[in-house]
Design an enzyme around this catalytic site. Sequence first.
Site, mmCIF file in Angstrom:
data_model
loop_
_atom_site.group_PDB
_atom_site.id
_atom_site.type_symbol
_atom_site.label_atom_id
_atom_site.label_comp_id
_atom_site.label_asym_id
_atom_site.label_seq_id
_atom_site.Cartn_x
_atom_site.Cartn_y
_atom_site.Cartn_z
ATOM 1 N N CYS A 224 -4.178 21.888 8.426
ATOM 2 C CA CYS A 224 -3.376 22.355 7.247
ATOM 3 C C CYS A 224 -1.881 21.848 8.259
ATOM 4 C CB CYS A 224 -3.105 23.685 7.186
ATOM 5 S SG CYS A 224 -5.040 24.481 5.688
ATOM 6 N N ASN B 180 -3.013 25.422 -2.721
ATOM 7 C CA ASN B 180 -3.034 25.373 -0.947
ATOM 8 C C ASN B 180 -3.274 23.372 -0.639
ATOM 9 O OD1 ASN B 180 -3.214 24.254 1.982
ATOM 10 N ND2 ASN B 180 -4.195 26.738 2.199
ATOM 11 N N HIS C 277 3.741 27.098 6.076
ATOM 12 C CA HIS C 277 2.628 26.575 5.370
ATOM 13 C C HIS C 277 1.613 27.327 4.227
ATOM 14 C CE1 HIS C 277 -1.672 25.193 4.071
ATOM 15 N NE2 HIS C 277 -2.350 25.786 4.732
HETATM 16 C C1 LIG Z 1 -9.604 33.734 0.682
HETATM 17 C C2 LIG Z 1 -8.865 34.884 0.716
HETATM 18 C C3 LIG Z 1 -7.749 34.346 -0.820
HETATM 19 C C4 LIG Z 1 -9.978 36.454 0.432
HETATM 20 O O1 LIG Z 1 -9.390 37.423 0.217
HETATM 21 P P1 LIG Z 1 -10.047 38.952 0.394
HETATM 22 O O2 LIG Z 1 -8.901 39.459 0.609
HETATM 23 O O3 LIG Z 1 -10.516 38.642 1.962
HETATM 24 O O4 LIG Z 1 -11.294 39.149 0.475
HETATM 25 P P2 LIG Z 1 -12.959 38.872 1.216
HETATM 26 O O5 LIG Z 1 -13.973 37.865 1.111
HETATM 27 O O6 LIG Z 1 -12.263 39.862 2.306
HETATM 28 O O7 LIG Z 1 -13.109 39.786 -0.046
HETATM 29 C C5 LIG Z 1 -12.704 41.285 -0.654
HETATM 30 C C6 LIG Z 1 -13.442 41.667 -2.230
HETATM 31 O O8 LIG Z 1 -13.321 40.480 -3.136
HETATM 32 C C7 LIG Z 1 -14.916 39.709 -3.071
HETATM 33 N N1 LIG Z 1 -14.275 38.139 -3.811
HETATM 34 C C8 LIG Z 1 -14.451 37.348 -2.658
HETATM 35 N N2 LIG Z 1 -14.318 35.800 -3.151
HETATM 36 C C9 LIG Z 1 -14.211 36.310 -4.501
HETATM 37 C C10 LIG Z 1 -13.067 35.521 -5.293
HETATM 38 N N3 LIG Z 1 -13.294 34.185 -5.980
HETATM 39 N N4 LIG Z 1 -12.793 36.147 -6.749
HETATM 40 C C11 LIG Z 1 -13.331 37.477 -6.754
HETATM 41 N N5 LIG Z 1 -13.722 38.110 -6.013
HETATM 42 C C12 LIG Z 1 -14.244 37.534 -4.169
HETATM 43 C C13 LIG Z 1 -15.361 39.562 -2.826
HETATM 44 O O9 LIG Z 1 -16.760 39.621 -3.014
HETATM 45 C C14 LIG Z 1 -15.413 41.146 -1.881
HETATM 46 O O10 LIG Z 1 -15.623 42.570 -2.947
HETATM 47 P P3 LIG Z 1 -16.624 44.113 -2.473
HETATM 48 O O11 LIG Z 1 -15.284 43.951 -1.506
HETATM 49 O O12 LIG Z 1 -16.709 44.522 -3.499
HETATM 50 O O13 LIG Z 1 -17.423 43.447 -0.949
HETATM 51 C C15 LIG Z 1 -8.238 35.642 2.135
HETATM 52 O O14 LIG Z 1 -9.515 35.662 2.866
HETATM 53 C C16 LIG Z 1 -7.523 34.528 1.845
HETATM 54 O O15 LIG Z 1 -6.646 33.864 2.238
HETATM 55 N N6 LIG Z 1 -7.814 34.095 3.669
HETATM 56 C C17 LIG Z 1 -7.391 32.721 4.117
HETATM 57 C C18 LIG Z 1 -7.323 31.780 3.124
HETATM 58 C C19 LIG Z 1 -6.071 30.986 4.505
HETATM 59 O O16 LIG Z 1 -5.264 31.061 4.213
HETATM 60 N N7 LIG Z 1 -6.734 29.499 4.521
HETATM 61 C C20 LIG Z 1 -6.059 28.504 4.518
HETATM 62 C C21 LIG Z 1 -5.555 28.346 5.719
HETATM 63 S S1 LIG Z 1 -5.261 26.958 6.214
#
Ligand SMILES: CC(C)(COP(=O)(O)OP(=O)(O)OC[C@H]1O[C@@H](n2cnc3c(N)ncnc32)[C@H](O)[C@@H]1OP(=O)(O)O)[C@@H](O)C(=O)NCCC(=O)NCCS
Length: 329
Positions: A121, A285, A254
């Site tokens: 990225c 993204n 980004h």
């Molecule tokens: C991917 C992302 C949006 C997930 O959000 P998060 O708040 O970290 O989510 P988590 O993995 O901690 O999960 C939180 C809850 O949502 C749920 N969940 C995870 N993915 C899910 C989805 N796609 N849809 C619905 N629920 C989801 C999980 O099961 C969890 O449930 P629980 O609280 O009952 O256990 C976040 O981590 C993120 O944006 N990370 C950075 C990604 C990024 O920028 N990547 C590119 C960098 S180059």
Amino acid sequence: MSLLVETGASYGAILGVGAYRPSRLVPNSEVVDAIDSSDEWIQQRSGIKTRRFATEDETVVSMSVAASRDALAAAGVDPRQIDCVIVATVSHLLQTPSAATAIAHELGTEQAAAFDISAACAGFCHGVALANDMVRGGSARYALVVGVERLSDITDPTDRGTAFIFADGAGAVVVGPSEQPGIGPVVWGSDGEHYDHIRTPDLRDVLASGTMPCLSMKGSEVFRWASFAMAKVAQQAMDRAGITADQLDCFIPHQANNRITDAMARSLKLPPTVKIARDIIDAGNTSAASVPMALQRMIDDGDATSGDTALLIAFGAGRAYAAQVVVVP
Ligand SMILES: CC(C)(COP(=O)(O)OP(=O)(O)OC[C@H]1O[C@@H](n2cnc3c(N)ncnc32)[C@H](O)[C@@H]1OP(=O)(O)O)[C@@H](O)C(=O)NCCC(=O)NCCS
């Protein structure tokens, strides 16, 4: 005996910007079923409403060529004047040759140096730094920098952590000589200790399993790192360019997640006058393509105008990151 050396222009600048957005619009409703998610969850956690996926004809090369032609036209530079083509991508599915050589050929650059860089990225901001140093160092008068991805090829539609995030597109800029400084010092680095946080599998394992080499991501780890560590990097880029937050016109991070953008903007104490890129809402993204696509969008919407200062920052796999302040062409 001492060798002859060459020097280039006093300063480099971005002279033109172009972008290509694939034709197929993919709303959240199309991705939710396979990952047991909802439109509401995706919008709340990432900001994304829709994204675009490339059709079969919209290849890494064809999208790059379209974005590059627009950037060249905007810069008033003929493809034959380009001395180097730098392509940032992780989704050109040939190990070799580079996408850059095919793009240079299709553009008609006449034997420009051409190579791909793998900084995920952060690749586009790495490319801008390289191009700026080439123009100033004398190894190129004009360089084309492309960020392009077809992440739909390497995203598992059933993976809850990535399927709603990644998307396709291309952006390009022409970097060339300038009488005024147009690209500030780059602040860049990496941290391979966290090599596994975003990655594709080893191709030998992929061959053995007969699947596509899809991206995997430890979302929360990436989120925490990006939200906290990247604001410091962005601040350093402003300090080194001698720009304060109230002198900044645009913030173009980004497009990883709107909440990461919000956290950085808060840490940087950006005043409300700074326009913030939100291309992720309908572009998703697009990794290496996200910063130039967002820049193009801001120019098209009138949020970035010629002479504005814009803070660029990109970050991702390998915890590679790069940031610089640029002047909008
Ligand atoms: C991917 C992302 C949006 C997930 O959000 P998060 O708040 O970290 O989510 P988590 O993995 O901690 O999960 C939180 C809850 O949502 C749920 N969940 C995870 N993915 C899910 C989805 N796609 N849809 C619905 N629920 C989801 C999980 O099961 C969890 O449930 P629980 O609280 O009952 O256990 C976040 O981590 C993120 O944006 N990370 C950075 C990604 C990024 O920028 N990547 C590119 C960098 S180059």
